[in-house]
Design a protein around this motif. Structure first.
Motif, PDB file in Angstrom:
ATOM      1  N   LEU A  51      63.233  20.982 -60.057  1.00 24.83           N
ATOM      2  CA  LEU A  51      62.375  21.893 -61.217  1.00 24.83           C
ATOM      3  C   LEU A  51      63.284  22.245 -62.555  1.00 24.83           C
ATOM      4  O   LEU A  51      64.651  22.323 -61.942  1.00 24.83           O
ATOM      5  CB  LEU A  51      61.941  23.138 -60.578  1.00 24.83           C
ATOM      6  N   GLY A  52      62.833  22.351 -63.484  1.00 27.07           N
ATOM      7  CA  GLY A  52      63.679  22.962 -64.426  1.00 27.07           C
ATOM      8  C   GLY A  52      64.472  21.873 -65.356  1.00 27.07           C
ATOM      9  O   GLY A  52      64.380  20.704 -65.241  1.00 27.07           O
ATOM     10  N   GLY A  53      65.761  22.319 -65.643  1.00 32.76           N
ATOM     11  CA  GLY A  53      66.611  21.761 -66.303  1.00 32.76           C
ATOM     12  C   GLY A  53      67.343  20.371 -65.528  1.00 32.76           C
ATOM     13  O   GLY A  53      67.307  19.260 -65.717  1.00 32.76           O
ATOM     14  N   ALA A  54      67.416  20.750 -64.011  1.00 36.21           N
ATOM     15  CA  ALA A  54      67.833  19.457 -63.158  1.00 36.21           C
ATOM     16  C   ALA A  54      66.851  18.427 -63.088  1.00 36.21           C
ATOM     17  O   ALA A  54      66.927  17.169 -63.120  1.00 36.21           O
ATOM     18  CB  ALA A  54      68.113  20.411 -61.602  1.00 36.21           C
ATOM     19  N   ALA A  55      65.558  18.829 -63.160  1.00 35.97           N
ATOM     20  CA  ALA A  55      64.391  18.032 -63.245  1.00 35.97           C
ATOM     21  C   ALA A  55      64.332  17.350 -64.587  1.00 35.97           C
ATOM     22  O   ALA A  55      64.197  15.953 -64.652  1.00 35.97           O
ATOM     23  CB  ALA A  55      62.983  18.318 -62.964  1.00 35.97           C
ATOM     24  N   ILE A  56      64.712  17.840 -65.570  1.00 37.05           N
ATOM     25  CA  ILE A  56      64.790  17.173 -66.887  1.00 37.05           C
ATOM     26  C   ILE A  56      65.852  16.222 -66.839  1.00 37.05           C
ATOM     27  O   ILE A  56      65.550  15.012 -67.540  1.00 37.05           O
ATOM     28  CB  ILE A  56      64.853  18.261 -67.963  1.00 37.05           C
ATOM     29  N   ASP A  57      66.740  16.465 -66.566  1.00 31.02           N
ATOM     30  CA  ASP A  57      68.003  15.453 -66.397  1.00 31.02           C
ATOM     31  C   ASP A  57      67.767  14.320 -65.538  1.00 31.02           C
ATOM     32  O   ASP A  57      68.081  13.105 -65.767  1.00 31.02           O
ATOM     33  CB  ASP A  57      69.278  16.070 -65.850  1.00 31.02           C
ATOM     34  N   ALA A  58      67.052  14.676 -64.379  1.00 31.10           N
ATOM     35  CA  ALA A  58      66.779  13.424 -63.524  1.00 31.10           C
ATOM     36  C   ALA A  58      65.640  12.509 -63.877  1.00 31.10           C
ATOM     37  O   ALA A  58      65.623  11.198 -63.691  1.00 31.10           O
ATOM     38  CB  ALA A  58      66.652  14.054 -62.068  1.00 31.10           C
ATOM     39  N   THR A  59      64.610  13.142 -64.538  1.00 37.46           N
ATOM     40  CA  THR A  59      63.220  12.707 -64.787  1.00 37.46           C
ATOM     41  C   THR A  59      62.585  12.673 -66.040  1.00 37.46           C
ATOM     42  O   THR A  59      61.714  12.077 -66.385  1.00 37.46           O
ATOM     43  CB  THR A  59      62.140  12.890 -63.708  1.00 37.46           C
ATOM     44  N   GLY A  60      63.363  13.389 -67.109  1.00 37.25           N
ATOM     45  CA  GLY A  60      62.741  13.694 -68.384  1.00 37.25           C
ATOM     46  C   GLY A  60      61.546  14.701 -68.252  1.00 37.25           C
ATOM     47  O   GLY A  60      61.135  15.082 -69.349  1.00 37.25           O
ATOM     48  N   ASN A  61      61.135  15.437 -67.285  1.00 38.26           N
ATOM     49  CA  ASN A  61      60.128  16.068 -67.042  1.00 38.26           C
ATOM     50  C   ASN A  61      60.580  17.577 -66.379  1.00 38.26           C
ATOM     51  O   ASN A  61      61.126  17.255 -65.121  1.00 38.26           O
ATOM     52  CB  ASN A  61      58.972  15.537 -66.311  1.00 38.26           C
ATOM     53  N   PRO A  62      60.274  18.422 -66.626  1.00 39.08           N
ATOM     54  CA  PRO A  62      60.503  19.918 -66.285  1.00 39.08           C
ATOM     55  C   PRO A  62      59.914  20.150 -64.816  1.00 39.08           C
ATOM     56  O   PRO A  62      60.522  20.746 -63.922  1.00 39.08           O
ATOM     57  CB  PRO A  62      60.330  20.657 -67.244  1.00 39.08           C
ATOM     58  N   ILE A  63      58.750  19.497 -64.626  1.00 37.82           N
ATOM     59  CA  ILE A  63      58.159  19.388 -63.305  1.00 37.82           C
ATOM     60  C   ILE A  63      57.557  18.117 -63.138  1.00 37.82           C
ATOM     61  O   ILE A  63      56.123  17.877 -63.169  1.00 37.82           O
ATOM     62  CB  ILE A  63      57.074  20.843 -63.490  1.00 37.82           C
ATOM     63  N   PRO A  64      58.119  17.219 -62.365  1.00 34.39           N
ATOM     64  CA  PRO A  64      57.843  16.015 -61.915  1.00 34.39           C
ATOM     65  C   PRO A  64      56.436  16.303 -61.119  1.00 34.39           C
ATOM     66  O   PRO A  64      56.392  16.996 -60.217  1.00 34.39           O
ATOM     67  CB  PRO A  64      58.975  15.478 -61.216  1.00 34.39           C
ATOM     68  N   GLU A  65      55.765  15.256 -61.104  1.00 35.00           N
ATOM     69  CA  GLU A  65      54.738  15.143 -60.144  1.00 35.00           C
ATOM     70  C   GLU A  65      54.875  15.292 -58.935  1.00 35.00           C
ATOM     71  O   GLU A  65      54.298  16.073 -57.978  1.00 35.00           O
ATOM     72  CB  GLU A  65      53.813  13.685 -60.084  1.00 35.00           C
ATOM     73  N   GLU A  66      56.114  14.683 -58.291  1.00 29.43           N
ATOM     74  CA  GLU A  66      56.840  14.587 -57.014  1.00 29.43           C
ATOM     75  C   GLU A  66      56.843  16.103 -56.423  1.00 29.43           C
ATOM     76  O   GLU A  66      56.539  16.675 -55.236  1.00 29.43           O
ATOM     77  CB  GLU A  66      57.905  13.898 -56.807  1.00 29.43           C
ATOM     78  N   THR A  67      57.417  16.915 -57.443  1.00 28.15           N
ATOM     79  CA  THR A  67      57.511  18.121 -57.093  1.00 28.15           C
ATOM     80  C   THR A  67      56.324  19.136 -56.779  1.00 28.15           C
ATOM     81  O   THR A  67      56.186  19.794 -55.713  1.00 28.15           O
ATOM     82  CB  THR A  67      58.511  18.991 -58.223  1.00 28.15           C
ATOM     83  N   ILE A  68      55.295  18.754 -57.632  1.00 27.89           N
ATOM     84  CA  ILE A  68      54.011  19.545 -57.434  1.00 27.89           C
ATOM     85  C   ILE A  68      53.410  19.193 -56.112  1.00 27.89           C
ATOM     86  O   ILE A  68      53.072  19.957 -55.414  1.00 27.89           O
ATOM     87  CB  ILE A  68      52.988  19.120 -58.637  1.00 27.89           C
ATOM     88  N   HIS A  69      53.635  18.017 -55.826  1.00 27.97           N
ATOM     89  CA  HIS A  69      52.943  17.368 -54.528  1.00 27.97           C
ATOM     90  C   HIS A  69      53.756  17.911 -53.504  1.00 27.97           C
ATOM     91  O   HIS A  69      53.024  18.386 -52.439  1.00 27.97           O
ATOM     92  CB  HIS A  69      53.028  15.758 -54.623  1.00 27.97           C
ATOM     93  N   LYS A  70      55.105  18.049 -53.267  1.00 28.66           N
ATOM     94  CA  LYS A  70      55.736  18.604 -52.383  1.00 28.66           C
ATOM     95  C   LYS A  70      55.351  20.131 -52.230  1.00 28.66           C
ATOM     96  O   LYS A  70      55.003  20.433 -50.911  1.00 28.66           O
ATOM     97  CB  LYS A  70      57.266  18.562 -52.681  1.00 28.66           C
ATOM     98  N   CYS A  71      55.264  20.933 -53.223  1.00 29.02           N
ATOM     99  CA  CYS A  71      55.073  22.179 -53.104  1.00 29.02           C
ATOM    100  C   CYS A  71      53.721  22.464 -52.687  1.00 29.02           C
ATOM    101  O   CYS A  71      53.217  23.318 -51.590  1.00 29.02           O
ATOM    102  CB  CYS A  71      55.081  22.760 -54.409  1.00 29.02           C
ATOM    103  N   LYS A  72      52.544  21.719 -52.904  1.00 33.51           N
ATOM    104  CA  LYS A  72      51.123  21.912 -52.503  1.00 33.51           C
ATOM    105  C   LYS A  72      51.126  21.571 -50.956  1.00 33.51           C
ATOM    106  O   LYS A  72      50.268  21.981 -50.432  1.00 33.51           O
ATOM    107  CB  LYS A  72      50.192  20.989 -53.461  1.00 33.51           C
ATOM    108  N   ASN A  73      52.070  20.573 -50.588  1.00 34.88           N
ATOM    109  CA  ASN A  73      52.135  20.250 -49.352  1.00 34.88           C
ATOM    110  C   ASN A  73      52.820  21.111 -48.404  1.00 34.88           C
ATOM    111  O   ASN A  73      53.371  20.738 -47.235  1.00 34.88           O
ATOM    112  CB  ASN A  73      52.294  19.055 -49.183  1.00 34.88           C
ATOM    113  N   SER A  74      53.269  22.340 -48.679  1.00 34.19           N
ATOM    114  CA  SER A  74      54.085  23.114 -47.914  1.00 34.19           C
ATOM    115  C   SER A  74      53.387  24.484 -47.932  1.00 34.19           C
ATOM    116  O   SER A  74      52.208  24.942 -48.680  1.00 34.19           O
ATOM    117  CB  SER A  74      55.377  23.352 -48.478  1.00 34.19           C
ATOM    118  N   GLU A  75      53.732  25.470 -47.100  1.00 31.91           N
ATOM    119  CA  GLU A  75      53.259  26.897 -46.855  1.00 31.91           C
ATOM    120  C   GLU A  75      54.058  28.061 -47.823  1.00 31.91           C
ATOM    121  O   GLU A  75      53.341  29.033 -48.359  1.00 31.91           O
ATOM    122  CB  GLU A  75      53.326  27.112 -45.293  1.00 31.91           C
ATOM    123  N   ALA A  76      55.287  27.582 -48.051  1.00 34.92           N
ATOM    124  CA  ALA A  76      55.842  28.290 -49.032  1.00 34.92           C
ATOM    125  C   ALA A  76      57.170  27.510 -49.787  1.00 34.92           C
ATOM    126  O   ALA A  76      57.229  26.485 -49.427  1.00 34.92           O
ATOM    127  CB  ALA A  76      56.568  29.374 -48.245  1.00 34.92           C
TER     128      ALA A  76
END
Ligand code: NAD
Length: 354
Positions: free
Chosen positions: A41-66
């Motif tokens: 998320l954030g700067g690390a995600a921008i560097d790796a993917t060009g997007n501050p919140i990649p889809e994969e991050t949203i998916h992982k978060c929504k599939n967890s409890e915390a």
């Protein structure tokens, strides 16, 4: 118990490592099983993917409890346009998870009284205020625009709240107050803002279901002053997004250091987002100087609110208190005669005490 770990930027990774260390200790002591899954998320995600919140991050978060988050941001991305900034990732994550209530305790450990900027007589036997801040509405999310006009530009941000937004957070705040000293202060600017007048009406109506809670109202300018003058008058503070952003930082400074304090963001769903209140502190990133206690206390909030593990939460909080008692300090809370330690060592010492 699925937990998404987001180290983020700057000191985020350093403090989150200590939080995970602590959770591994809790796992072995309490015989539970955490499944950790790391995301960008954030700067690390921008560097790796060009997007501050990649889809994969949203998916992982929504599939967890915390979700446990370090911090995002830093000078490297400061010149990026609004949609490509690290903060955009954080705001979007809160919105995606529907976490509309941000619970920010401002607790002053009695052992750290001298770290506070307030006088001893104002602090008495310590401070314990809970700020409940609306997190996904108001000026930060309302319509905003810049328009070219003769001689320059015009810009506006809109504060926008509806009855339902206010009802749901008001109920959370009354529930929190019920478990504490049963006193709730609504902070607003009802003398000038229409949104504030709606907040007062709705919160007053909800209070009819919580007759055991004492409700009072305060204008935000007065509240900023009262927090310095007489902070002990407050138990639970309920407020909208921007006022909460400002007042919670003010309240946290009364306790001595940004590095000590946790936060929890919850909604109607089952996913909780837990993060220390500090930012990515680029000035000390990578130097093993960051105080990991805010991140560690955030895991205690997670154990309490997401996993109903009250004993483990209290255990973590007590471990922090014992280490402070023993005189261990990171640089931000260092006092004469105490023992200075780095981020890693502070994490080790606290984990050992659980
Ligand atoms: P900051 O909280 O990062 O730092 C403010 C000061 O407090 C700095 O001197 C820093 O060294 C110190 N500090 C903060 N956390 C500390 C810790 N755990 N231990 C010891 N000292 C600590 O705020 P800032 O400097 O205004 O912002 C830096 C970056 O962080 C910016 O890019 C900002 O946008 C971002 N930020 C992110 C979040 C978040 O992710 N939730 C919150 C605030 C700021």
């Amino acid at each position: 118990m699925k937990i998404t770990i987001i180290p983020g930027d700057g000191i985020g990774k350093e403090v989150i490592n200590q939080a995970v260390k602590m959770l591994k200790k809790v796992e072995s002591k309490y015989g539970c099983n955490f499944e950790f899954n790391e995301a960008l998320l954030g700067g690390a995600a921008i560097d790796a993917t060009g997007n501050p919140i990649p889809e994969e991050t949203i998916h992982k978060c929504k599939n967890s409890e915390a979700v446990i988050l370090g911090a995002v941001g830093g000078p490297k991305w400061d010149s990026h346009p609004g949609d490509l900034r690290p903060e955009k990732g954080l705001l979007s994550l809160r919105k995606e998870l529907g976490v509309f209530a941000n619970l920010r305790p401002a607790i002053l450990f009695p052992q750290l009284k001298s770290a506070s900027t307030l006088k001893e007589e104002v602090l008495g036997d310590g401070l314990d205020i809970m700020i409940v801040r609306e997190l996904i509405g108001g000026a930060y999310f309302g319509e905003k625009k810049r328009i070219d006009i003769d001689g320059g530009q015009r810009a506006y941000d809109t504060i926008d709240y509806c009855t339902r937004d206010i009802e749901r957070i008001a109920k959370k705040a009354f529930e929190v107050a019920r478990k504490r000293d049963k006193k709730l202060t609504l902070i607003d600017k009802a003398n000038v803002l229409e949104t504030s007048r709606l907040w007062r009406e709705v919160v007053t109506k909800i209070s009819e279901d919580y007759k055991d809670i004492e409700l009072n109202y305060m204008y935000v300018d007065n509240a900023a002053m009262q927090l310095i003058k007489n902070p002990k008058q407050f138990d639970v503070i309920l407020t909208e997004n921007m006022f909460g952003d400002i007042l919670s930082d003010e309240a946290s400074m009364l306790t001595g250091s940004l590095g000590m304090l946790p936060s929890a963001s919850v909604g109607e769903g089952s996913i909780g987002l837990y993060e220390p209140i500090h930012g990515s502190a680029p000035d000390i990133a990578g130097l093993d100087k960051a105080n990991p206690i805010g991140a560690i206390m955030s895991t205690a909030m997670m154990l309490r609110y997401s996993f109903n593990m009250e004993d483990a939460a209290k255990d973590v909080e007590a471990a922090v208190s014992r280490i402070i008692d023993k005189g261990y300090r990171t640089g931000d809370i260092m006092e004469q005669g105490m023992k200075i330690v780095g981020t890693e060592q502070m994490g080790d010492l606290i984990a050992e005490k659980v």
